[in-house]
Design a protein around this motif. Structure first.
Motif, PDB file in Angstrom:
ATOM      1  N   HIS A 180       0.851  -1.180   0.000  1.00  0.00           N
ATOM      2  CA  HIS A 180       0.000   0.000   0.000  1.00  0.00           C
ATOM      3  C   HIS A 180       0.895   1.240   0.000  1.00  0.00           C
ATOM      4  O   HIS A 180       2.030   1.198   0.495  1.00  0.00           O
ATOM      5  N   GLY A 181       0.392   2.309  -0.570  1.00  0.00           N
ATOM      6  CA  GLY A 181       1.178   3.533  -0.573  1.00  0.00           C
ATOM      7  C   GLY A 181       0.346   4.751  -0.903  1.00  0.00           C
ATOM      8  O   GLY A 181      -0.786   4.648  -1.384  1.00  0.00           O
ATOM      9  N   ARG A 182       0.921   5.900  -0.622  1.00  0.00           N
ATOM     10  CA  ARG A 182       0.291   7.178  -0.941  1.00  0.00           C
ATOM     11  C   ARG A 182       1.355   8.103  -1.504  1.00  0.00           C
ATOM     12  O   ARG A 182       2.493   8.118  -1.021  1.00  0.00           O
ATOM     13  N   GLU A 183       0.990   8.860  -2.548  1.00  0.00           N
ATOM     14  CA  GLU A 183       1.913   9.810  -3.137  1.00  0.00           C
ATOM     15  C   GLU A 183       1.272  11.185  -3.251  1.00  0.00           C
ATOM     16  O   GLU A 183       0.074  11.300  -3.542  1.00  0.00           O
ATOM     17  N   ASP A 184       2.076  12.203  -3.033  1.00  0.00           N
ATOM     18  CA  ASP A 184       1.697  13.575  -3.339  1.00  0.00           C
ATOM     19  C   ASP A 184       2.671  14.076  -4.388  1.00  0.00           C
ATOM     20  O   ASP A 184       3.901  14.006  -4.189  1.00  0.00           O
ATOM     21  N   ILE A 185       2.143  14.563  -5.514  1.00  0.00           N
ATOM     22  CA  ILE A 185       2.970  14.996  -6.637  1.00  0.00           C
ATOM     23  C   ILE A 185       2.698  16.462  -6.915  1.00  0.00           C
ATOM     24  O   ILE A 185       1.543  16.870  -7.095  1.00  0.00           O
ATOM     25  N   ARG A 186       3.748  17.244  -6.963  1.00  0.00           N
ATOM     26  CA  ARG A 186       3.627  18.672  -7.254  1.00  0.00           C
ATOM     27  C   ARG A 186       4.670  19.073  -8.282  1.00  0.00           C
ATOM     28  O   ARG A 186       5.770  18.510  -8.315  1.00  0.00           O
ATOM     29  N   ALA A 187       4.330  20.054  -9.106  1.00  0.00           N
ATOM     30  CA  ALA A 187       5.318  20.672  -9.992  1.00  0.00           C
ATOM     31  C   ALA A 187       5.952  21.832  -9.239  1.00  0.00           C
ATOM     32  O   ALA A 187       5.253  22.714  -8.744  1.00  0.00           O
ATOM     33  N   VAL A 188       7.269  21.817  -9.104  1.00  0.00           N
ATOM     34  CA  VAL A 188       7.959  22.839  -8.335  1.00  0.00           C
ATOM     35  C   VAL A 188       9.183  23.325  -9.111  1.00  0.00           C
ATOM     36  O   VAL A 188       9.654  22.678 -10.046  1.00  0.00           O
ATOM     37  N   THR A 189       9.689  24.465  -8.696  1.00  0.00           N
ATOM     38  CA  THR A 189      10.948  24.969  -9.218  1.00  0.00           C
ATOM     39  C   THR A 189      12.082  24.384  -8.390  1.00  0.00           C
ATOM     40  O   THR A 189      12.089  24.524  -7.174  1.00  0.00           O
ATOM     41  N   PRO A 190      13.039  23.694  -9.014  1.00  0.00           N
ATOM     42  CA  PRO A 190      14.115  23.080  -8.227  1.00  0.00           C
ATOM     43  C   PRO A 190      15.035  24.136  -7.640  1.00  0.00           C
ATOM     44  O   PRO A 190      15.132  25.261  -8.147  1.00  0.00           O
ATOM     45  N   THR A 191      15.707  23.780  -6.577  1.00  0.00           N
ATOM     46  CA  THR A 191      16.733  24.656  -6.037  1.00  0.00           C
ATOM     47  C   THR A 191      17.908  24.701  -7.015  1.00  0.00           C
ATOM     48  O   THR A 191      18.024  23.851  -7.913  1.00  0.00           O
TER      49      THR A 191
END
Length: 257
Positions: A180-191
């Motif tokens: 089982h698993g859960r993911e949160d995915i976001r588009a971000v600006t990398p450092t």
């Protein structure tokens, strides 16, 4: 000069957009995409009409256009991953026909109170930490960081992670299979540091993927992965009959990552 139907039912910008899409798909702009003024001259339309057409092309992800810079054709992602699946980055890269390897940046046991809390553990509990730079072909694809309870995962210290998946090693060496698993995915600006490590283009975002995995109702993994957005895409399917649905996958978690 290319002609558009004037006085018809379809707006000029829409006709221009359709013709540009046709030319894009034919490969006419593979070397370079024309600037706004060139399109104004070629189609004998206003700059406002050109900008309306380009806005839609940007929205559809067909071109990249920024203020003060000439538009260019958007790169096609090399790796596509179905959403809503227990997917394997390892398998997805190989399915794309790209050779892959990992550079292990860290593999040790350490304490991290913040991550321990996310795993429902005491702050002082030792955690196995694995950090890899994942390559697809000759270029970096992802920076992958994962924490697991050391009491469970300590046999992984003997594994060679240059060309294998974590879950395969976890199953083979400890008998633990994530279910089982859960993911949160976001588009971000990398450092700046992340962009340098990933060799990412100056104008490209990345996917920030936070995953928590469990086995038999026990949290055993907390992972943070930064994936280059210019090389990786997520996909789903929809139809008029079935509506929008996340694409299923037969790939098991034991084959993943």
């Amino acid at each position: 000069m290319r002609k558009l139907e004037r006085g018809g039912g379809e707006p000029l910008w829409k006709q221009l957009q359709s013709d540009l899409v046709r030319r894009l798909r034919s490969g006419e702009f593979d070397d370079a995409f024309p600037g706004e003024l060139a399109l104004v001259d070629e189609y004998a339309v206003s700059r406002h009409t050109v900008r309306q057409a380009l806005v839609q092309l940007r929205t559809d992800g067909l071109i990249v256009a920024e203020r003060g810079r000439q538009p260019r054709v958007a790169a096609t992602p090399e790796i596509r991953q179905p959403m809503g699946a227990l997917y394997s980055l390892f398998s997805s890269v190989e399915a794309a026909g790209l050779p892959q390897r990992s550079v292990v940046r860290a593999l040790d046991v350490r304490a991290d109170g913040v991550v321990a809390a996310r795993l429902d553990l005491e702050a002082s509990i030792p955690l196995l930490y694995l950090e890899r730079l994942r390559y697809a072909g000759d270029e970096p694809l992802a920076l992958d960081r994962v924490w697991l309870p050391a009491a469970l995962a300590e046999p992984l210290l003997a594994a060679d992670f240059t060309h294998t998946s974590l879950y395969n090693e976890l199953a083979n060496r400890t008998g633990v299979v994530l279910d089982h698993g859960r993911e949160d995915i976001r588009a971000v600006t990398p450092t700046a540091a992340e962009r340098k490590i990933l060799h990412g283009p100056a104008d490209a975002a990345v996917f920030s993927i936070v995953r928590q995995g469990s086995a038999q109702n026990r949290s055993v993994e907390w992972r943070h992965t930064i994936v280059r957005g210019d090389r990786f895409a997520l996909s789903a399917e929809f139809s008029a009959h079935a509506g929008y649905r996340l694409t299923p996958s037969s790939t098991a978690l034991t084959q993943a990552w």
